[in-house]
Write a protein that holds these residues in place. Structure first.
Motif, PDB file in Angstrom:
ATOM      1  N   GLY A  23       0.819  -1.200   0.000  1.00  0.00           N
ATOM      2  CA  GLY A  23       0.000   0.000   0.000  1.00  0.00           C
ATOM      3  C   GLY A  23       0.854   1.252   0.000  1.00  0.00           C
ATOM      4  O   GLY A  23       2.020   1.236  -0.385  1.00  0.00           O
ATOM      5  N   ALA A  24       0.269   2.346   0.468  1.00  0.00           N
ATOM      6  CA  ALA A  24       0.976   3.628   0.500  1.00  0.00           C
ATOM      7  C   ALA A  24       2.077   3.641   1.557  1.00  0.00           C
ATOM      8  O   ALA A  24       3.089   4.313   1.395  1.00  0.00           O
ATOM      9  N   ARG A  25       1.872   2.903   2.635  1.00  0.00           N
ATOM     10  CA  ARG A  25       2.875   2.857   3.712  1.00  0.00           C
ATOM     11  C   ARG A  25       3.869   1.731   3.478  1.00  0.00           C
ATOM     12  O   ARG A  25       3.516   0.701   2.907  1.00  0.00           O
ATOM     13  N   PRO A  26       5.100   1.900   3.939  1.00  0.00           N
ATOM     14  CA  PRO A  26       6.071   0.804   3.815  1.00  0.00           C
ATOM     15  C   PRO A  26       5.616  -0.430   4.592  1.00  0.00           C
ATOM     16  O   PRO A  26       5.021  -0.323   5.662  1.00  0.00           O
ATOM     17  N   LEU A  27       5.886  -1.579   4.025  1.00  0.00           N
ATOM     18  CA  LEU A  27       5.623  -2.858   4.679  1.00  0.00           C
ATOM     19  C   LEU A  27       6.819  -3.188   5.547  1.00  0.00           C
ATOM     20  O   LEU A  27       7.958  -3.225   5.066  1.00  0.00           O
TER      21      LEU A  27
END
Length: 94
Positions: A23-27
């Protein structure tokens, strides 16, 4: 799993996420017991040292390595067969 920098497993490509799962945030995850973050960019880095990691997107997955991986990933010719349906089934704990 604890490995040394001389361990050849560090130089292998490892799948760390399905491309569609990012998604938009780092995994945030771990690779060989090393904390890493992966983004859709694609980009990956060690969170313990901030070192950038090599990244490749192939076969619907994001791949990275803690060492010096080969330039190309291994071939999966079946993945490109026109009558083949490829999908991510999500993570499976082992």
């Amino acid at each position: 799993m604890h490995t040394s920098p001389q361990d050849p497993i560090h130089d292998a490509w490892h799948p760390v996420s399905a491309i569609d799962a990012l998604g938009a945030r780092p995994l945030r995850t771990r690779l060989l017991d090393v904390p890493i973050e992966v983004t859709h960019g694609p980009a990956a880095w060690r969170t313990d040292t901030g070192a950038d990691l090599p990244v490749r997107q192939q076969y619907g997955l994001v791949w990275t390595s803690l060492g010096q991986p080969p330039e190309d990933l291994f071939a999966i010719p079946e993945y490109d067969e026109p009558d083949r349906r490829n999908l991510s089934a999500g993570p499976i704990g082992v």
